[in-house]
Design a protein around this motif. Structure first.
Motif, PDB file in Angstrom:
ATOM      1  N   HIS A 570       0.860  -1.190   0.000  1.00 17.83           N
ATOM      2  CA  HIS A 570       0.000   0.000   0.000  1.00 17.83           C
ATOM      3  C   HIS A 570       0.892   1.234   0.000  1.00 17.83           C
ATOM      4  CE1 HIS A 570      -2.901   3.022   0.781  1.00 17.83           C
ATOM      5  NE2 HIS A 570      -2.602   3.171   2.062  1.00 17.83           N
ATOM      6  N   ASP A 571       0.725   2.095  -0.988  1.00 18.13           N
ATOM      7  CA  ASP A 571       1.490   3.335  -1.079  1.00 18.13           C
ATOM      8  C   ASP A 571       0.708   4.444  -0.381  1.00 18.13           C
ATOM      9  OD1 ASP A 571       3.610   2.222  -2.566  1.00 18.13           O
ATOM     10  OD2 ASP A 571       2.415   2.339  -4.386  1.00 18.13           O
ATOM     11  N   SER A 572       0.881   4.528   0.917  1.00 21.84           N
ATOM     12  CA  SER A 572       0.146   5.526   1.688  1.00 21.84           C
ATOM     13  C   SER A 572       0.687   6.922   1.405  1.00 21.84           C
ATOM     14  CB  SER A 572       0.269   5.225   3.188  1.00 21.84           C
ATOM     15  OG  SER A 572      -0.323   6.266   3.948  1.00 21.84           O
ATOM     16  N   PRO A 573      -0.198   7.905   1.257  1.00 23.03           N
ATOM     17  CA  PRO A 573       0.285   9.281   1.035  1.00 23.03           C
ATOM     18  C   PRO A 573       1.003   9.861   2.245  1.00 23.03           C
ATOM     19  CG  PRO A 573      -2.099   9.251   1.356  1.00 23.03           C
ATOM     20  CD  PRO A 573      -1.666   7.817   1.233  1.00 23.03           C
ATOM     21  N   PHE A 574       0.898   9.198   3.418  1.00 22.19           N
ATOM     22  CA  PHE A 574       1.549   9.704   4.633  1.00 22.19           C
ATOM     23  C   PHE A 574       2.850   8.970   4.934  1.00 22.19           C
ATOM     24  CE2 PHE A 574      -3.060  10.287   5.059  1.00 22.19           C
ATOM     25  CZ  PHE A 574      -3.117  11.648   5.274  1.00 22.19           C
ATOM     26  N   LEU A 575       3.322   8.133   4.003  1.00 24.50           N
ATOM     27  CA  LEU A 575       4.501   7.316   4.270  1.00 24.50           C
ATOM     28  C   LEU A 575       5.766   8.155   4.387  1.00 24.50           C
ATOM     29  CD1 LEU A 575       5.226   4.368   4.678  1.00 24.50           C
ATOM     30  CD2 LEU A 575       5.702   4.184   2.235  1.00 24.50           C
ATOM     31  N   ASP A 576       5.846   9.252   3.636  1.00 22.33           N
ATOM     32  CA  ASP A 576       7.060  10.071   3.667  1.00 22.33           C
ATOM     33  C   ASP A 576       7.305  10.687   5.043  1.00 22.33           C
ATOM     34  OD1 ASP A 576       7.533   9.495   1.041  1.00 22.33           O
ATOM     35  OD2 ASP A 576       6.628  11.334   0.265  1.00 22.33           O
ATOM     36  N   ALA A 577       6.237  10.950   5.792  1.00 19.51           N
ATOM     37  CA  ALA A 577       6.396  11.552   7.114  1.00 19.51           C
ATOM     38  C   ALA A 577       6.791  10.531   8.177  1.00 19.51           C
ATOM     39  CB  ALA A 577       5.100  12.252   7.530  1.00 19.51           C
ATOM     40  N   LEU A 578       6.652   9.247   7.868  1.00 18.53           N
ATOM     41  CA  LEU A 578       6.944   8.196   8.846  1.00 18.53           C
ATOM     42  C   LEU A 578       8.452   7.977   8.931  1.00 18.53           C
ATOM     43  CD1 LEU A 578       5.116   6.327  10.557  1.00 18.53           C
ATOM     44  CD2 LEU A 578       5.371   4.599   8.778  1.00 18.53           C
ATOM     45  N   PRO A 579       9.022   7.859  10.144  1.00 16.36           N
ATOM     46  CA  PRO A 579      10.468   7.586  10.238  1.00 16.36           C
ATOM     47  C   PRO A 579      10.835   6.302   9.495  1.00 16.36           C
ATOM     48  CG  PRO A 579       9.568   8.173  12.388  1.00 16.36           C
ATOM     49  CD  PRO A 579       8.385   7.998  11.469  1.00 16.36           C
ATOM     50  N   ASP A 580      12.047   6.262   8.955  1.00 12.26           N
ATOM     51  CA  ASP A 580      12.483   5.104   8.175  1.00 12.26           C
ATOM     52  C   ASP A 580      12.448   3.820   8.992  1.00 12.26           C
ATOM     53  OD1 ASP A 580      12.840   6.685   5.963  1.00 12.26           O
ATOM     54  OD2 ASP A 580      14.982   6.985   6.294  1.00 12.26           O
ATOM     55  N   TRP A 581      12.736   3.928  10.292  1.00 11.07           N
ATOM     56  CA  TRP A 581      12.791   2.712  11.108  1.00 11.07           C
ATOM     57  C   TRP A 581      11.398   2.151  11.394  1.00 11.07           C
ATOM     58  CZ3 TRP A 581      10.204   2.655  15.714  1.00 11.07           C
ATOM     59  CH2 TRP A 581       9.874   3.887  16.283  1.00 11.07           C
ATOM     60  N   GLY A 778      12.983  10.453  30.054  1.00 13.66           N
ATOM     61  CA  GLY A 778      14.142   9.724  30.557  1.00 13.66           C
ATOM     62  C   GLY A 778      15.423  10.333  30.028  1.00 13.66           C
ATOM     63  N   ARG A 779      16.542   9.854  30.576  1.00 18.86           N
ATOM     64  CA  ARG A 779      17.846  10.371  30.159  1.00 18.86           C
ATOM     65  C   ARG A 779      18.635   9.374  29.342  1.00 18.86           C
ATOM     66  NH1 ARG A 779      20.489  12.260  35.702  1.00 18.86           N
ATOM     67  NH2 ARG A 779      19.777  10.150  36.234  1.00 18.86           N
ATOM     68  N   GLY A 780      18.064   8.194  29.135  1.00 17.24           N
ATOM     69  CA  GLY A 780      18.794   7.157  28.424  1.00 17.24           C
ATOM     70  C   GLY A 780      18.769   7.345  26.911  1.00 17.24           C
ATOM     71  N   VAL A 781      19.613   6.559  26.245  1.00 16.53           N
ATOM     72  CA  VAL A 781      19.660   6.572  24.782  1.00 16.53           C
ATOM     73  C   VAL A 781      18.384   5.936  24.242  1.00 16.53           C
ATOM     74  CG1 VAL A 781      20.890   5.758  22.749  1.00 16.53           C
ATOM     75  CG2 VAL A 781      22.174   6.455  24.782  1.00 16.53           C
ATOM     76  N   ILE A 782      17.662   6.680  23.422  1.00 16.69           N
ATOM     77  CA  ILE A 782      16.454   6.138  22.797  1.00 16.69           C
ATOM     78  C   ILE A 782      16.868   5.212  21.659  1.00 16.69           C
ATOM     79  CG2 ILE A 782      14.339   6.686  21.540  1.00 16.69           C
ATOM     80  CD1 ILE A 782      14.239   7.470  24.436  1.00 16.69           C
ATOM     81  N   GLN A 783      16.495   3.948  21.764  1.00 17.12           N
ATOM     82  CA  GLN A 783      16.887   2.954  20.771  1.00 17.12           C
ATOM     83  C   GLN A 783      15.623   2.340  20.157  1.00 17.12           C
ATOM     84  OE1 GLN A 783      19.683   2.332  19.451  1.00 17.12           O
ATOM     85  NE2 GLN A 783      19.078   0.576  18.224  1.00 17.12           N
ATOM     86  N   PRO A 784      15.105   2.943  19.072  1.00 20.19           N
ATOM     87  CA  PRO A 784      13.951   2.325  18.415  1.00 20.19           C
ATOM     88  C   PRO A 784      14.317   0.959  17.850  1.00 20.19           C
ATOM     89  CG  PRO A 784      14.287   4.591  17.662  1.00 20.19           C
ATOM     90  CD  PRO A 784      15.524   4.186  18.413  1.00 20.19           C
ATOM     91  N   ILE A 785      13.366   0.051  17.873  1.00 19.65           N
ATOM     92  CA  ILE A 785      13.560  -1.260  17.253  1.00 19.65           C
ATOM     93  C   ILE A 785      13.129  -1.142  15.799  1.00 19.65           C
ATOM     94  CG2 ILE A 785      12.907  -3.682  17.318  1.00 19.65           C
ATOM     95  CD1 ILE A 785      12.295  -3.349  20.281  1.00 19.65           C
ATOM     96  N   PRO A 786      14.091  -1.087  14.875  1.00 21.72           N
ATOM     97  CA  PRO A 786      13.721  -0.820  13.476  1.00 21.72           C
ATOM     98  C   PRO A 786      12.994  -2.009  12.854  1.00 21.72           C
ATOM     99  CG  PRO A 786      16.064  -1.300  13.642  1.00 21.72           C
ATOM    100  CD  PRO A 786      15.543  -1.238  15.055  1.00 21.72           C
ATOM    101  N   ILE A 787      11.971  -1.695  12.070  1.00 20.91           N
ATOM    102  CA  ILE A 787      11.268  -2.735  11.313  1.00 20.91           C
ATOM    103  C   ILE A 787      12.085  -2.992  10.052  1.00 20.91           C
ATOM    104  CG2 ILE A 787       9.119  -3.365  10.161  1.00 20.91           C
ATOM    105  CD1 ILE A 787       7.658  -1.438  11.963  1.00 20.91           C
TER     106      ILE A 787
END
Length: 815
Positions: A570-581, A778-787
């Motif tokens: 699905h090519d969502s028109p809002f995909l460009d605003a979503l973070p790459d991860w 928080g003060r820790g390093v934010i580590q997103p779990i990339p898809i």
């Protein structure tokens, strides 16, 4: 205008386009060759750097790395290779220090590429970060791998040279073929010209000269034009002949009456003569009007004008054209739905059809004329009844012909065209016309017309059955599933979106309500599951229904479904605003920002002793084992998909992970398949502390007044995103795409950042729970779990089983 050569124009244009296309193609091939070479060698570079990153270890708070053989074995050997590994303090652990000095520190696990002049050579450098956690700190180890570009340039030049020579050869060949083809192409047109020149002026028969398929449409159009012209000429000729025959008699009568009237001396006799002249003139005028209307309707029916109108509109149009005293004699009684039923056809022809029937009834009857209508299965029946003399049974077929009148019409002015017009219009619209005798005297004209089929009938019935089964006869579900039904706000039943997800129903209902505000014609069925059972039951085909949308907090399981071919793009028109991860390709879409947090009961753990990092949590459990025995909880990673995902990421990042697992084993930690169960235990004091609980649930429960406190770790914070995918066998993929677009839109992200506390993943949003607001807690390093494909490593069957076996051996040691 000066004539020109079409052949030369086409040839010149074709040659120009061929040359231009060749030039563009060569430029494109050059660019493609460079990009293809870059992609191929960049992947090798990235694979080398990631292989080295996987070998990074921490011993005694020092970073060590043993470069794997495979890290450099993948290179060609024709280029120079350089590398450097830096610890979190920018100190070179191994490799080329001067290379590290030229490159900035990397704080991302995604490969980053750049070009650099190093040791007098242009090199391509890839930089990759590896987040590590030590007892005293958390930071990024940076790995740089560089390679000179001789081989990639050679590959690009080889691709270009191998492609350009065929392009040039094909261009010259194409020029010759174009000239030959143009010469051959115009030959059939010459034969067509000769055939047309040899025809007689009145020969409008179809052209039968064989022509190429490219010209066949032109010849077909010309034949169609000549056929229409022939029909028009025949119609005009027939109309002229019939009009001359029919008009001759009343005109001759008018002339004779006028001549006699000129010699009449008696005033009374003259008045009678003038009256007969007036009657004849009215009859002649009516005949001419009917002839013109008949010609107009014939023309419109041949052009196949297609309008949409209703029976009520047709009747109102006819009544408005009548005198008031005549219109008052019409009585209309239409059944429910008949007056508004859609009729497709020529609006003017349908109006004249009804007008002729009504005029005849008014002329031949002095009593009221009754019009009724009923709507059946795909048919609309219109009945016009009068109390006139009627039509003899033997004449009912004859009066439908042009200029034919029944015996009972004697003495009444008429043209004999009215019923023939009605018959033609009914036949042209695919209907039926019948003339019947009315009980008690009079005539019944029954007209049956088809109505358009309504495609929404079946979906509406299906929706009704779905809602009925969900509300009345819902079969018993698995203990892992709970179903809620949300009917369309506008009451329609045509559209139903079926969602299977792992979000708690009360939270997800906020999304459903906001979605239905934008789509009031859509009903939603939501079935709540745990992540692992949802994944396994979908693969086994044992779900209670085919979902249109799958939503899960276990993004690794979602990614595996998509990777294995179970998702629709699905090519969502809002995909460009979503973070790459937060998305993978255009198949898996994250829409929340949820940190893994530590929760505790403030009545059981004081603020001074609250563990603020993963290491201090392990130390607390090690030093106060008896105090916390049986009162610590976390996910059961064998049952919970999100629990396994978080544990696998913990193990990858933190050097203290197995120490913490051992501490869980010492205190006989409790294990659960869901966050709500852990939250309930901590809130009521049964448990003292919960580990790796989803922050979205914790924040929401705390806002409701639950007796819990939340710690966003100070060393590192794992952040996952709840993800959506459209199954390949979804029955209503269009509705699923609409929901994905809503969830990623500002309206959907406002719900995530609002009362649900699930967190808005799209940056720069508004609300209490934006990604920026959550990160600031928080003060820790934010580590997103990339898809991304990296999640598939932990899902390998043997690797997962070994990990779970090791975990269970440590956290549940046998006596």
């Amino acid at each position: 205008m000066k004539p020109f050569s079409l052949r030369r124009r086409i040839f010149a244009l074709a040659v120009g386009l061929l040359l231009l296309a060749s030039l563009v193609l060569i430029v494109f091939i050059r660019d493609y060759a460079e990009r293809a070479a870059d992609r191929a060698f960049d992947r090798l570079l990235a694979a080398s750097a990631l292989t080295i990153a996987g070998a990074v270890q921490v011993e005694a708070e020092a970073v060590i790395v043993e470069i794997p053989f495979a890290a450099f074995a993948m290179f060609s050997g024709q280029d120079r290779v350089f590398y450097a590994v830096e610890d979190p303090y920018a100190r070179t652990v191994t490799g080329y220090e001067d290379l590290a000095a030229h490159m900035p520190e990397t704080v991302s696990g995604e490969p980053h590429f750049s070009d650099l002049v190093y040791r007098e050579d242009l090199v391509r450098v890839v930089s990759v970060g590896r987040l590590i956690s030590t007892p005293s700190d958390t930071g990024w180890v940076t790995i740089h791998v560089a390679e000179t570009q001789n081989q990639r340039n050679s590959l690009a030049n080889e691709i270009l040279s191998n492609a350009v020579l065929p392009v040039i050869a094909l261009t010259f060949l194409a020029v010759g073929l174009v000239w030959f083809g143009i010469t051959r192409m115009f030959a059939p047109l010459t034969q067509l010209e000769q055939d047309l020149r040899a025809r007689a002026p009145d020969d409008l028969s179809a052209i039968t000269v064989p022509v190429p398929s490219e010209v066949e449409h032109l010849v077909s159009a010309l034949n169609g034009f000549m056929a229409r012209l022939r029909n028009a000429m025949e119609r005009v000729s027939g109309l002229v002949a019939e009009a001359a025959h029919e008009v001759r008699t009343p005109l001759a009568s008018l002339r004779a009456q006028a001549e006699v009237a000129m010699d009449e001396q008696d005033p009374e006799a003259l008045r009678r003569r003038v009256g007969r002249i007036h009657t004849g003139a009215v009859q002649a005028s009516q005949l001419v009007s009917q002839l013109l209307m008949e010609a107009t309707i014939s023309h419109r029916l041949e052009n196949q004008d297609n309008d949409a109108t209703t029976l009520g509109a047709v009747i109102d149009d006819v009544r408005q054209r009548l005198d008031p005293d005549q219109a008052s004699r019409i009585q209309v009684d239409l059944a429910t739905g008949a007056g508004t039923a859609i009729i497709r056809g020529d609006r003017v022809a349908l109006r004249e059809m009804m007008r002729n029937v009504v005029d005849n009834a008014l002329v031949y009857s002095s009593s009221p004329v009754e019009i009724s209508g009923t709507l059946g299965a795909g048919r609309l029946e219109v009945i016009v009844q009068d109390r006139g003399p009627g039509i003899d049974a033997s004449e009912k077929t004859m009066v439908l012909e042009r200029f034919k009148r029944g015996a009972t019409s004697a003495g009444t002015a008429g043209s004999g065209l009215g019923l023939s017009i009605v018959s033609r219009v009914v036949e042209a619209h695919g209907g039926q016309l019948s003339l019947k005798d009315r009980d008690g005297g009079g005539l019944i004209v029954a007209i049956t017309l088809p109505t358009p089929k309504r495609s929404s009938a079946v979906p509406g019935l299906a929706m009704a059955l779905i809602l009925a089964s969900a509300l009345i006869t819902l079969p018993p579900q698995s203990v892992d599933a709970a179903t809620s039904v949300h009917a369309a706000p506008d009451g329609s039943t045509e559209k139903v979106l079926t969602i299977f997800g792992t979000t708690d129903t009360p939270l997800f209902e906020y999304f459903i309500a906001a979605f239905q505000d934008l789509h009031p014609d859509t009903g939603v069925i939501y079935e709540e599951w745990d992540s692992r059972p949802l994944y396994e039951n979908y693969l086994a085909g044992s779900l209670s229904a085919l979902p249109d949308l799958l939503i899960s907090s276990a993004s690794d399981l979602q990614l595996k479904l998509a990777n294995d071919g179970y998702a629709q793009p699905h090519d969502s028109p809002f995909l460009d605003a979503l973070p790459d991860w937060a998305h993978w390709r255009n198949e898996v879409f994250g829409f929340t920002f949820e940190p893994a947090v530590i929760i505790y009961n403030p009545d059981l753990i004081t603020g001074a002793e609250v563990p603020r990092s993963h290491l201090t949590l392990a130390e607390l459990l090690e030093t106060q084992t008896e105090r916390f025995r049986g009162r610590i909880a976390t996910y059961d990673i064998a049952l919970s998909g999100v629990g396994y995902l978080l544990a696998a990421q913990d193990q990858t990042i933190s050097s203290t992970f197995w120490r913490l697992a051992s501490a869980f084993g010492r205190v006989n930690a409790q294990f659960s398949g869901s966050s709500p169960a852990i939250l309930n235990g901590v809130a009521d004091g049964t448990l003292a502390l919960g580990y790796n609980v989803l922050g979205s649930y914790a924040f929401a429960r705390q806002a409701e007044g639950a007796n819990i406190e939340i710690v966003v770790p100070d060393d590192y914070v794992l952040v996952l995103t709840r993800s959506m995918l459209i199954p390949r066998d979804a029955g209503h993929a269009d509705l699923a795409r609409a929901f994905i677009d809503f969830a990623l839109s500002p309206a959907g992200q406002a719900v995530a950042a609002g009362p649900t506390a699930l967190g808005a993943v799209v940056p720069d949003g508004s609300g209490d729970w934006t990604s920026e607001a959550i990160a600031a807690r928080g003060r820790g390093v934010i580590q997103p779990i990339p898809i991304g494909p990296g999640l598939l490593v932990a899902l390998d069957t043997l690797r997962r089983q070994r990990f779970i076996d090791t975990w269970q051996e440590i956290v549940s040691p046998k006596p």
